[in-house]
Scaffold this motif. Structure first.
Motif, PDB file in Angstrom:
ATOM      1  N   GLU A   1      41.628  49.214  43.233  1.00 34.60           N
ATOM      2  CA  GLU A   1      41.281  49.971  44.428  1.00 34.60           C
ATOM      3  C   GLU A   1      39.770  50.188  44.514  1.00 34.60           C
ATOM      4  O   GLU A   1      39.148  49.955  45.553  1.00 34.60           O
ATOM      5  CB  GLU A   1      42.016  51.312  44.390  1.00 34.60           C
ATOM      6  CG  GLU A   1      42.122  51.994  45.711  1.00 34.60           C
ATOM      7  CD  GLU A   1      42.957  53.266  45.614  1.00 34.60           C
ATOM      8  OE1 GLU A   1      44.130  53.202  45.991  1.00 34.60           O
ATOM      9  OE2 GLU A   1      42.449  54.317  45.173  1.00 34.60           O
ATOM     10  N   THR A   2      39.190  50.607  43.406  1.00 31.98           N
ATOM     11  CA  THR A   2      37.755  50.865  43.419  1.00 31.98           C
ATOM     12  C   THR A   2      36.976  49.572  43.620  1.00 31.98           C
ATOM     13  O   THR A   2      35.954  49.560  44.310  1.00 31.98           O
ATOM     14  CB  THR A   2      37.328  51.566  42.111  1.00 31.98           C
ATOM     15  OG1 THR A   2      38.142  52.719  41.961  1.00 31.98           O
ATOM     16  CG2 THR A   2      35.885  51.985  42.156  1.00 31.98           C
ATOM     17  N   ALA A   3      37.463  48.481  43.058  1.00 32.96           N
ATOM     18  CA  ALA A   3      36.775  47.205  43.260  1.00 32.96           C
ATOM     19  C   ALA A   3      36.717  46.878  44.751  1.00 32.96           C
ATOM     20  O   ALA A   3      35.698  46.401  45.246  1.00 32.96           O
ATOM     21  CB  ALA A   3      37.487  46.093  42.492  1.00 32.96           C
ATOM     22  N   SER A   4      37.795  47.187  45.462  1.00 29.84           N
ATOM     23  CA  SER A   4      37.792  46.871  46.889  1.00 29.84           C
ATOM     24  C   SER A   4      36.771  47.743  47.627  1.00 29.84           C
ATOM     25  O   SER A   4      36.251  47.350  48.663  1.00 29.84           O
ATOM     26  CB  SER A   4      39.184  47.033  47.490  1.00 29.84           C
ATOM     27  OG  SER A   4      39.505  48.395  47.636  1.00 29.84           O
ATOM     28  N   LEU A   5      36.483  48.924  47.069  1.00 30.52           N
ATOM     29  CA  LEU A   5      35.456  49.780  47.675  1.00 30.52           C
ATOM     30  C   LEU A   5      34.047  49.247  47.418  1.00 30.52           C
ATOM     31  O   LEU A   5      33.076  49.724  47.981  1.00 30.52           O
ATOM     32  CB  LEU A   5      35.554  51.218  47.138  1.00 30.52           C
ATOM     33  CG  LEU A   5      36.762  52.026  47.575  1.00 30.52           C
ATOM     34  CD1 LEU A   5      36.746  53.389  46.912  1.00 30.52           C
ATOM     35  CD2 LEU A   5      36.784  52.180  49.089  1.00 30.52           C
ATOM     36  N   MET A   6      33.940  48.274  46.521  1.00 34.47           N
ATOM     37  CA  MET A   6      32.629  47.689  46.194  1.00 34.47           C
ATOM     38  C   MET A   6      32.429  46.374  46.945  1.00 34.47           C
ATOM     39  O   MET A   6      31.765  45.473  46.453  1.00 34.47           O
ATOM     40  CB  MET A   6      32.525  47.432  44.684  1.00 34.47           C
ATOM     41  CG  MET A   6      32.727  48.650  43.829  1.00 34.47           C
ATOM     42  SD  MET A   6      31.434  49.831  44.101  1.00 34.47           S
ATOM     43  CE  MET A   6      32.398  51.300  44.379  1.00 34.47           C
ATOM     44  N   THR A   7      33.069  46.246  48.101  1.00 34.16           N
ATOM     45  CA  THR A   7      33.031  45.038  48.928  1.00 34.16           C
ATOM     46  C   THR A   7      33.636  43.804  48.242  1.00 34.16           C
ATOM     47  O   THR A   7      33.411  42.687  48.668  1.00 34.16           O
ATOM     48  CB  THR A   7      31.606  44.679  49.427  1.00 34.16           C
ATOM     49  OG1 THR A   7      30.815  44.286  48.321  1.00 34.16           O
ATOM     50  CG2 THR A   7      30.946  45.834  50.130  1.00 34.16           C
ATOM     51  N   VAL A   8      34.408  44.029  47.174  1.00 31.38           N
ATOM     52  CA  VAL A   8      35.054  42.890  46.513  1.00 31.38           C
ATOM     53  C   VAL A   8      36.385  42.599  47.202  1.00 31.38           C
ATOM     54  O   VAL A   8      37.201  43.500  47.360  1.00 31.38           O
ATOM     55  CB  VAL A   8      35.308  43.192  45.017  1.00 31.38           C
ATOM     56  CG1 VAL A   8      36.086  42.059  44.375  1.00 31.38           C
ATOM     57  CG2 VAL A   8      33.997  43.426  44.292  1.00 31.38           C
ATOM     58  N   ASN A   9      36.565  41.368  47.653  1.00 29.94           N
ATOM     59  CA  ASN A   9      37.822  40.968  48.265  1.00 29.94           C
ATOM     60  C   ASN A   9      38.850  40.718  47.147  1.00 29.94           C
ATOM     61  O   ASN A   9      38.854  39.676  46.509  1.00 29.94           O
ATOM     62  CB  ASN A   9      37.621  39.718  49.109  1.00 29.94           C
ATOM     63  CG  ASN A   9      38.875  39.313  49.850  1.00 29.94           C
ATOM     64  OD1 ASN A   9      39.972  39.737  49.509  1.00 29.94           O
ATOM     65  ND2 ASN A   9      38.706  38.493  50.868  1.00 29.94           N
TER      66      ASN A   9
ATOM     67  N   ALA B   1      36.314  43.646  37.016  1.00 24.87           N
ATOM     68  CA  ALA B   1      36.372  44.906  37.757  1.00 24.87           C
ATOM     69  C   ALA B   1      37.747  45.086  38.399  1.00 24.87           C
ATOM     70  O   ALA B   1      38.341  46.163  38.309  1.00 24.87           O
ATOM     71  CB  ALA B   1      35.276  44.947  38.826  1.00 24.87           C
TER      72      ALA B   1
ATOM     73  N   ALA C   1      33.536  40.343  38.907  1.00 25.48           N
ATOM     74  CA  ALA C   1      34.466  40.888  39.902  1.00 25.48           C
ATOM     75  C   ALA C   1      35.891  40.851  39.363  1.00 25.48           C
ATOM     76  O   ALA C   1      36.672  41.781  39.547  1.00 25.48           O
ATOM     77  CB  ALA C   1      34.372  40.089  41.198  1.00 25.48           C
TER      78      ALA C   1
ATOM     79  N   GLN D   1      40.314  46.153  35.959  1.00 28.09           N
ATOM     80  CA  GLN D   1      40.246  47.547  35.518  1.00 28.09           C
ATOM     81  C   GLN D   1      40.676  48.534  36.591  1.00 28.09           C
ATOM     82  O   GLN D   1      41.293  49.553  36.303  1.00 28.09           O
ATOM     83  CB  GLN D   1      38.818  47.884  35.070  1.00 28.09           C
ATOM     84  CG  GLN D   1      38.463  47.232  33.761  1.00 28.09           C
ATOM     85  CD  GLN D   1      36.989  47.358  33.462  1.00 28.09           C
ATOM     86  OE1 GLN D   1      36.398  48.419  33.590  1.00 28.09           O
ATOM     87  NE2 GLN D   1      36.378  46.263  33.089  1.00 28.09           N
ATOM     88  N   ASP D   2      40.302  48.269  37.823  1.00 24.68           N
ATOM     89  CA  ASP D   2      40.593  49.216  38.889  1.00 24.68           C
ATOM     90  C   ASP D   2      40.513  48.488  40.226  1.00 24.68           C
ATOM     91  O   ASP D   2      39.443  48.350  40.802  1.00 24.68           O
ATOM     92  CB  ASP D   2      39.577  50.368  38.824  1.00 24.68           C
ATOM     93  CG  ASP D   2      39.920  51.495  39.781  1.00 24.68           C
ATOM     94  OD1 ASP D   2      40.658  51.256  40.744  1.00 24.68           O
ATOM     95  OD2 ASP D   2      39.440  52.622  39.549  1.00 24.68           O
TER      96      ASP D   2
END
Lengths: 233, 328
Positions: B204-212, B198, B195, B201-202
């Protein structure tokens, strides 16, 4: 399932959405078409929490979700495949998939979902250890959709999945979108490729400079004079 | 001349590796935060310094209670390391929460200036507390490890001199290596490590992957600061005497190490740290000799920063940092 009521959002200081009303019912494919900068992506970002909503409501399964942080919205079952795919370039294909299932604790469930993704995108299986950034555009799009499927979403939002891809790949992607929908996933599809989007959509919205110009059934919009002139010419 | 240089090599390697390991662990803190926020956390050197003081304070208190002589030194060290790591980890996390997070979307220069401000603040707070407690801000802690080990490098080949190491050097080296390996495993093999990469690297996209994302950033600061603080303890154990300004030069050197290895690259920071330590020790042992007496050993810092300038000029992405071509 999802309702946007008089939603207004700002993007980089500019009002990107002016009182938008959009509804998506369970099991539908709904498409949002419009030209560049019309507010299509901002609509999706407002739903997933990447862009702040100034006024209005976004209600998902009876719950107000506007201005919830993105990681909480996605936990509710809304997956957002962002524009330009946004694969993690330095993570392997496998890690890209795993991160989609970040909130899933059970390893067996994760493995099952990976197998399921391989059913749709068998190509990914042979690329598991490759870095995401080294794949072609089409493969990256497939990975991006696969990554979103790892969340087992109820609502899948796709932002321009056809962008920059060869027609034959676009065809494949749209086939898979239809297939996913038949398996019960509700789809909200943003596209510049209006013709193709309207062909698979139950309903469509036409958005122009932050406002909904038209909405109706997909097959009606395809025949609509205004739509033909502006987007299908 | 070559002979003289060769003779000192064993000692240079041992000293260089030890110093380098210290640089490397601190450099990790810079590189992790940079990788994730593109922020050069100049307060990191002061976290290291705070760790040295917190560790020394714990040691002094425990000595006062008579524990230090009662338990083996190594158990004592591990206790102090863990306690200090947790405390400095929380300190780093708190700094991020209070000082950097509100500036997350501000232009990059602003959090950078804030970081420098935090560094002064920490220096003065530590100095203030040390003066209150000890009446002097230069503090000498109890000595945990007094032994010396001698390495008979001359028995390997006659061109080498024997090298001697304090036991504390071995401890520093071993602990630092364990920390580096531990971090490498965490980042590359665990879910939260993934995480972290991730988010780097990005975001915003990480937050779209349920990553807080905020939680990942907090964890990053916690780990970086815990490692930095623990290294501070190692430093205090090794040199005995500390003051509130040790974080400045050491922090800059560690930053140089991070840049040398490729800022944002974790293995790069480790390599950069070890290399810089070796080069610096080599320079300190041989500069006089190589320059015919023009430059003395005290020029070793100049040497280290000259490396920073050379790297920035000719290979700004560092040794292990590759400019990645990303397809969109």
């Amino acid at each position: 399932m999802l309702q946007l009521k008089k939603v207004e959002s700002f993007y980089g200081g500019i009002q990107a959405l002016k009182s938008i009303d959009v509804a998506v019912e369970k099991g539908e494919i709904v498409t949002l078409i419009g030209s560049n900068g019309a507010g299509k992506s901002t609509t999706l970002k407002s739903i997933s929490g990447l862009v702040k909503v100034k006024t209005g409501n976004i209600v998902y399964n009876g719950r107000e979700i506007s201005n919830k942080p993105a990681h909480e919205v996605t936990l509710l079952g809304i997956a957002h495949v962002p524009e330009g795919r946004r694969i993690f370039p330095k993570l392997t294909v496998k890690e890209n998939l795993l991160i989609g299932a970040f909130s899933v604790k059970n390893k067996h469930v994760v493995q099952e979902r990976i197998e399921k993704v391989f059913q749709y995108f068998p190509k990914l299986k042979s690329r598991l250890d490759q870095k995401g950034g080294t794949m072609s555009g089409g493969e990256q799009q497939m990975l991006a959709i696969g990554r979103a499927l790892m969340m087992k979403p109820d609502l899948l939002m796709l932002d321009e999945p056809s962008m920059g891809l060869a027609p034959i790949i676009v065809e494949q992607i749209f086939d898979i979108i239809k297939e996913l929908n038949q398996e019960g996933i509700t789809i909200l599809l943003v596209e510049q490729n209006a013709y193709q989007a309207l062909q698979i959509a139950d309903r469509g919205y036409v958005i122009q400079t932050g406002e909904i110009r038209l909405h109706g059934y997909g097959h009606d919009l395809i025949k609509n004079e205004e739509v033909r002139e502006a987007y299908l010419a | 001349m070559l002979n003289e240089i060769l003779q000192t090599i064993p000692q240079v390697v041992i000293d260089g590796l030890t110093l380098g390991a210290v640089y490397a662990v601190i450099a990790l803190g810079y590189t992790m935060v940079y990788g994730i926020l593109e922020l050069i956390n100049f307060a990191h050197g002061e976290i290291f310094m705070s760790g040295a003081f917190i560790g020394t304070a714990i040691l002094i208190v425990l000595t006062g209670m008579g524990w230090v002589s009662a338990v083996p030194a190594i158990v004592m060290l591990i206790t102090v390391l863990v306690l200090t790591a947790v405390l400095t980890g929380l300190l780093g996390m708190g700094i991020e929460r209070v000082a950097y997070r509100p500036l997350r979307n501000a232009p990059r220069l602003i959090p950078l200036i804030t970081a420098i401000g935090i560094s002064f603040l920490l220096q003065d707070i530590v100095r203030f507390i040390a003066e209150l407690q000890k009446g002097n801000y230069i503090v000498t802690g109890p000595n945990l490890f007094k032994d010396q080990i001698s390495i008979k490098a001359s028995s390997i080949s006659a061109i080498f001199n024997d090298a001697s190491i304090k036991t504390s050097f071995v401890i520093v080296l071993v602990t630092a290596v364990i920390m580096m390996i531990g971090l490498d495993i965490f980042v590359n093999r665990t879910k939260w490590g993934m995480a972290m990469r991730a988010v780097a690297q990005d975001r915003e996209t990480a937050s779209l992957m349920t990553v807080n994302v905020n939680k990942v950033i907090s964890i990053t600061f916690f780990i970086g600061s815990a490692l930095g603080g623990a290294t501070g303890v190692l430093f205090a154990v090794q040199y005995g005497t500390i003051d509130p300004y040790i974080g400045f030069i050491l922090g800059l050197k560690a930053f140089t190490a991070a840049v040398l290895g490729g800022i944002g690259n974790i293995r790069g920071a480790m390599l950069g740290g070890l290399l810089l330590g070796l080069l610096e020790m080599f320079a300190s042992a041989n500069l006089t000799l190589l320059s015919g007496g023009v430059f003395g050993a005290e020029y070793k810092d100049v040497f280290a920063f000259a490396i920073l300038i050379i790297v920035l000029l000719f290979k700004p992405e560092g040794l292990l940092g590759k400019p990645v071509t990303e397809k969109v």
